[in-house]
Motif scaffolding. Structure first.
Motif, PDB file in Angstrom:
ATOM      1  N   TYR A  94       0.545  -5.010   3.640  1.00  0.00           N
ATOM      2  CA  TYR A  94      -0.787  -5.171   4.211  1.00  0.00           C
ATOM      3  C   TYR A  94      -0.753  -5.686   5.648  1.00  0.00           C
ATOM      4  O   TYR A  94      -1.597  -5.339   6.454  1.00  0.00           O
ATOM      5  CB  TYR A  94      -1.640  -6.121   3.353  1.00  0.00           C
ATOM      6  CG  TYR A  94      -2.048  -5.525   2.036  1.00  0.00           C
ATOM      7  CD1 TYR A  94      -3.024  -4.532   1.973  1.00  0.00           C
ATOM      8  CD2 TYR A  94      -1.460  -5.944   0.850  1.00  0.00           C
ATOM      9  CE1 TYR A  94      -3.397  -3.972   0.765  1.00  0.00           C
ATOM     10  CE2 TYR A  94      -1.827  -5.394  -0.370  1.00  0.00           C
ATOM     11  CZ  TYR A  94      -2.800  -4.401  -0.398  1.00  0.00           C
ATOM     12  OH  TYR A  94      -3.158  -3.838  -1.589  1.00  0.00           O
ATOM     13  N   ARG A 101      -3.993  -3.659   6.568  1.00  0.00           N
ATOM     14  CA  ARG A 101      -5.070  -4.242   5.748  1.00  0.00           C
ATOM     15  C   ARG A 101      -6.450  -3.983   6.348  1.00  0.00           C
ATOM     16  O   ARG A 101      -7.454  -4.032   5.652  1.00  0.00           O
ATOM     17  CB  ARG A 101      -4.854  -5.740   5.556  1.00  0.00           C
ATOM     18  CG  ARG A 101      -4.942  -6.544   6.832  1.00  0.00           C
ATOM     19  CD  ARG A 101      -4.497  -7.984   6.611  1.00  0.00           C
ATOM     20  NE  ARG A 101      -4.484  -8.695   7.871  1.00  0.00           N
ATOM     21  CZ  ARG A 101      -5.194  -9.761   8.122  1.00  0.00           C
ATOM     22  NH1 ARG A 101      -5.981 -10.271   7.191  1.00  0.00           N
ATOM     23  NH2 ARG A 101      -5.115 -10.340   9.282  1.00  0.00           N
ATOM     24  N   VAL A 130       0.869  -1.168   0.000  1.00  0.00           N
ATOM     25  CA  VAL A 130       0.000   0.000   0.000  1.00  0.00           C
ATOM     26  C   VAL A 130       0.909   1.222   0.000  1.00  0.00           C
ATOM     27  O   VAL A 130       1.874   1.288   0.758  1.00  0.00           O
ATOM     28  CB  VAL A 130      -0.905   0.026   1.255  1.00  0.00           C
ATOM     29  CG1 VAL A 130      -1.754   1.286   1.284  1.00  0.00           C
ATOM     30  CG2 VAL A 130      -1.771  -1.207   1.332  1.00  0.00           C
TER      31      VAL A 130
END
Length: 157
Positions: free
Chosen positions: A19, A57, A2
């Motif tokens: 995540y 996540r 991410v």
């Protein structure tokens, strides 16, 4: 992975996290990138403070890169920090406050280094600092390195 944009000041780094990393892992990366101690950081996403033990996540970031806001707890009023100054002319350290303006620090440098008839620009983390803003807007914390660029002006101008 991410990609997160860390907003909140004049410097907005992009940080990649996995995540399964936790928010605490992200804070460690922010400390490495900006120098801001983990204990002074609060991360906010979608108007909610993120908890240190939350996994990335579970934060449900909308877009890529998502923007996380970094809020830095202020030091007690009057607390001074030491900043490292580096230029092609000189190196040294100076004590200041995070709440002082960039112009205040520039003026201190001019006086202490005996600089006259010159223009001084200050940089932190490769970003030129605006004189009207406080040092805290650039995450200038204890031990921060400030690059001092001195340009001498021609006489008679």
């Amino acid at each position: 992975m991410v990609l997160l944009c860390v907003a909140g000041g004049e410097i907005t780094p992009l940080i990649e996290v996995f995540y399964f990393d936790t928010v605490l892992n992200l804070k460690e990366m922010i400390q490495d990138a900006l120098g801001v101690e983990i204990g002074r950081q609060t991360l906010v996403y979608d108007e909610r403070a993120l908890l240190d033990d939350e996994e990335i996540r579970h934060c449900i970031f909308g877009q890529d890169p998502a923007t996380v806001t970094l809020r830095v707890a202020p030091l007690p009023e009057g607390t001074k920090i030491a900043v490292q100054l580096e230029s092609s002319l000189k190196q040294g350290s100076m004590r200041t406050r995070e709440t002082d303006s960039v112009a205040d620090l520039r003026n201190k440098i001019e006086r202490r280094w005996g600089l006259r008839n010159c223009s001084i620009s200050l940089f932190h983390l490769d970003i030129q600092m605006n004189e009207d803003l406080p040092l805290s807007a650039y995450y200038v914390v204890d031990g921060a390195k400030i690059d001092v660029q001195v340009t001498f002006l021609e006489e008679g101008r």
